[in-house]
Design a protein around this motif. Structure first.
Motif, PDB file in Angstrom:
ATOM      1  N   UNK A  90       0.558  -1.321  -0.498  1.00 33.25           N
ATOM      2  CA  UNK A  90       0.388   0.414   0.178  1.00 33.25           C
ATOM      3  C   UNK A  90       0.812   1.503  -0.256  1.00 33.25           C
ATOM      4  N   UNK A  91       2.466   1.646  -0.007  1.00 31.38           N
ATOM      5  CA  UNK A  91       3.055   2.304   0.148  1.00 31.38           C
ATOM      6  C   UNK A  91       3.767   2.131  -0.947  1.00 31.38           C
ATOM      7  N   UNK A  92       3.088   1.635  -1.872  1.00 34.93           N
ATOM      8  CA  UNK A  92       4.361   2.161  -3.113  1.00 34.93           C
ATOM      9  C   UNK A  92       2.571   2.350  -4.600  1.00 34.93           C
ATOM     10  N   UNK A  93       2.553   3.308  -5.099  1.00 31.93           N
ATOM     11  CA  UNK A  93       1.882   3.615  -6.017  1.00 31.93           C
ATOM     12  C   UNK A  93       2.176   4.241  -7.324  1.00 31.93           C
ATOM     13  N   UNK A 110      -2.480  14.369  -5.416  1.00 39.21           N
ATOM     14  CA  UNK A 110      -1.601  15.108  -4.585  1.00 39.21           C
ATOM     15  C   UNK A 110      -2.371  14.951  -2.998  1.00 39.21           C
ATOM     16  N   UNK A 111      -4.218  14.427  -3.371  1.00 36.51           N
ATOM     17  CA  UNK A 111      -4.834  13.918  -2.139  1.00 36.51           C
ATOM     18  C   UNK A 111      -4.652  12.742  -1.460  1.00 36.51           C
ATOM     19  N   UNK A 112      -3.989  11.824  -1.947  1.00 35.66           N
ATOM     20  CA  UNK A 112      -3.402  10.347  -1.499  1.00 35.66           C
ATOM     21  C   UNK A 112      -2.219  11.033  -0.827  1.00 35.66           C
ATOM     22  N   UNK A 113      -1.028  12.294  -1.658  1.00 36.86           N
ATOM     23  CA  UNK A 113      -0.031  12.820  -0.614  1.00 36.86           C
ATOM     24  C   UNK A 113      -0.169  13.042   0.959  1.00 36.86           C
ATOM     25  N   UNK A 114      -1.053  13.825   0.998  1.00 40.07           N
ATOM     26  CA  UNK A 114      -1.206  14.221   2.136  1.00 40.07           C
ATOM     27  C   UNK A 114      -1.320  12.596   3.139  1.00 40.07           C
ATOM     28  N   UNK A 115      -1.751  11.709   3.228  1.00 40.19           N
ATOM     29  CA  UNK A 115      -1.425  10.416   4.102  1.00 40.19           C
ATOM     30  C   UNK A 115      -0.648  10.350   4.264  1.00 40.19           C
ATOM     31  N   UNK A 116      -0.633  10.000   6.168  1.00 45.98           N
ATOM     32  CA  UNK A 116       1.319   9.095   6.276  1.00 45.98           C
ATOM     33  C   UNK A 116       1.152   7.276   5.703  1.00 45.98           C
ATOM     34  N   UNK A 117       2.403   7.064   5.803  1.00 47.48           N
ATOM     35  CA  UNK A 117       1.723   5.188   5.315  1.00 47.48           C
ATOM     36  C   UNK A 117       1.669   4.455   7.121  1.00 47.48           C
ATOM     37  N   UNK A 118       0.226   3.722   6.305  1.00 44.39           N
ATOM     38  CA  UNK A 118       0.523   2.898   7.547  1.00 44.39           C
ATOM     39  C   UNK A 118       1.607   2.083   8.541  1.00 44.39           C
ATOM     40  N   UNK A 119       2.245   1.582   7.658  1.00 40.14           N
ATOM     41  CA  UNK A 119       3.321   0.857   7.617  1.00 40.14           C
ATOM     42  C   UNK A 119       4.514   1.528   6.970  1.00 40.14           C
ATOM     43  N   UNK A 120       5.775   1.117   7.450  1.00 42.01           N
ATOM     44  CA  UNK A 120       6.726   1.485   6.552  1.00 42.01           C
ATOM     45  C   UNK A 120       7.205   3.293   6.521  1.00 42.01           C
ATOM     46  N   UNK A 121       8.855   3.774   6.453  1.00 38.98           N
ATOM     47  CA  UNK A 121       8.490   4.945   6.890  1.00 38.98           C
ATOM     48  C   UNK A 121       7.986   5.903   5.744  1.00 38.98           C
ATOM     49  N   UNK A 122       8.103   5.565   4.157  1.00 38.16           N
ATOM     50  CA  UNK A 122       7.555   6.264   3.643  1.00 38.16           C
ATOM     51  C   UNK A 122       7.030   5.373   1.852  1.00 38.16           C
ATOM     52  N   UNK A 123       5.888   6.909   1.512  1.00 34.51           N
ATOM     53  CA  UNK A 123       4.773   6.346   0.369  1.00 34.51           C
ATOM     54  C   UNK A 123       5.829   6.714  -0.965  1.00 34.51           C
ATOM     55  N   UNK A 124       5.795   5.823  -1.861  1.00 34.08           N
ATOM     56  CA  UNK A 124       6.324   6.195  -2.878  1.00 34.08           C
ATOM     57  C   UNK A 124       5.315   6.155  -3.837  1.00 34.08           C
ATOM     58  N   UNK A 125       5.740   7.234  -4.785  1.00 30.87           N
ATOM     59  CA  UNK A 125       4.685   7.635  -5.913  1.00 30.87           C
ATOM     60  C   UNK A 125       5.638   7.627  -7.247  1.00 30.87           C
TER      61      UNK A 125
END
Length: 364
Positions: A90-93, A110-125
């Motif tokens: 769920x952290x990689x889009x 951009x709307x998705x970017x506002x939310x922090x990852x549920x697990x792990x350090x980063x969300x990668x787009x």
């Protein structure tokens, strides 16, 4: 019956160490991860099929790895790595900008970017073919790219860097991917052939590498195609046939006939090639490449630029030693003029024949 998986997917690299021909990129990325000097936005640019999207996915997986190796490689054992390998992270889009290039698509991202990852350090787009975004989409993306949340990392990939706005370029850490060398492609193809128990001549592998023009994905697609036709036995002759490549032996025959000023022989040989279905402009282009190879074979300092099937290397060197540099440059000039005028010629076959005769009549 087991589903067939194309080689480009089956053997897609899963770690930086297995990426072919891009060590200048992978080494830098591994060091950045180990030193915790990660940029918030990366731009991977270069020709198609050289590993841009593959490296983006490996980077995305490695950044969130919970048990990162000392060499900067992902462990493939932690929950984050396993979910990525299963395609369930769920952290990689990923966004394909070729088909999702409107301002609404970017606003949704951009709307998705506002939310922090549920697990792990980063969300990668990962945004592939980013140059396809519309001007309004680029402008909507600018502010987020300049000041993203600490948990967001953007990886952009493109084949056409010149189409990207300078304001976007200035906000990214840029990595230029290069075409993969024929030597690296041949080595990789031979590894795959060994794993798949395919019998392949080295000359056939070199031919595929030349035809792929530095694109590994194309090389793997060609390998799959020829394996299907030949039941797993690749010969130089079968590869020539299925790739619709004109054998270089024809050009050595042309050279021999031209040296003898055997013009009927030249025209007969060209007619044979024409009957095989090769267009005149293709023959002119390949003949230009042939003389270019002869020219670089003339001097030991440039011989390293000769990328041909090993069996032809000695033939090029031997032929070049008997020709003057002036003759080869003259032939290249005639062929260049022929290529430029080919489209305007009404009788295309006569156009090619006339310029071949000119080479034959040139002073050696």
């Amino acid at each position: 019956m087991e589903n067939f998986v194309v080689s480009a997917r089956k053997y897609r690299p899963q770690h930086f160490s297995t990426v072919v021909g891009q060590s200048h990129v992978t080494t830098t990325l591994k060091n950045a991860i180990l030193q915790n000097h990660l940029a918030h936005a990366f731009l991977f640019c270069g020709p198609r099929g050289v590993g841009k999207t593959t490296c983006a996915r490996i980077l995305a997986k490695t950044i969130n790895c919970e048990k990162l190796g000392k060499d900067g490689e992902a462990c493939d054992k932690c929950n984050s790595c396993q979910s990525f390998n299963k395609g369930a992270s769920f952290n990689i889009h990923e966004l394909d900008a070729a088909s999702n290039n409107s301002v609404d698509d970017i606003r949704e991202l951009i709307e998705q970017v506002r939310f922090a990852p549920q697990a792990g350090k980063y969300k990668i787009y990962i945004i592939d073919e980013v140059h396809m975004l519309s001007p309004s989409a680029f402008n909507a993306f600018l502010k987020t790219l300049e000041e993203p949340p600490a948990h967001a990392i953007f990886i952009l990939a493109t084949t056409e860097k010149h189409k990207i706005l300078p304001t976007i370029l200035s906000r990214c850490q840029i990595f230029d991917f290069k075409r993969i060398t024929p030597t690296d492609i041949v080595t990789y193809l031979e590894e795959i052939a060994s794993k798949e128990k395919i019998t392949a001549e080295n000359a056939a592998m070199h031919l595929i590498a030349q035809k792929s023009d530095g694109c590994m994905r194309d090389a793997l697609s060609m390998l799959d195609k020829i394996v299907s036709f030949t039941s797993g036995k690749l010969t130089y002759a079968s590869t020539l046939e299925h790739l619709n490549v004109l054998d270089e032996e024809y050009f050595f025959q042309f050279l021999e006939l031209l040296q003898k000023e055997d013009l009927p022989g030249v025209m007969s040989l060209y007619d044979e090639i024409d009957q095989k279905g090769f267009e005149g402009d293709t023959v002119l282009n390949l003949f230009s490449s042939f003389f270019r190879n002869l020219l670089i074979s003339k001097d030991a300092r440039s011989i390293g630029l000769l990328q041909v099937v090993e069996a032809f290397r000695k033939k090029y060197i031997a032929a070049a030693s008997e020709l003057s540099t002036a003759y080869m440059i003259g032939a290249l000039n005639i062929l260049n003029e022929a290529e430029l005028g080919f489209k305007q010629a009404r009788n295309k076959k006569l156009h090619v024949e006339f310029h071949l005769i000119q080479i034959g009549r040139a002073h050696v």
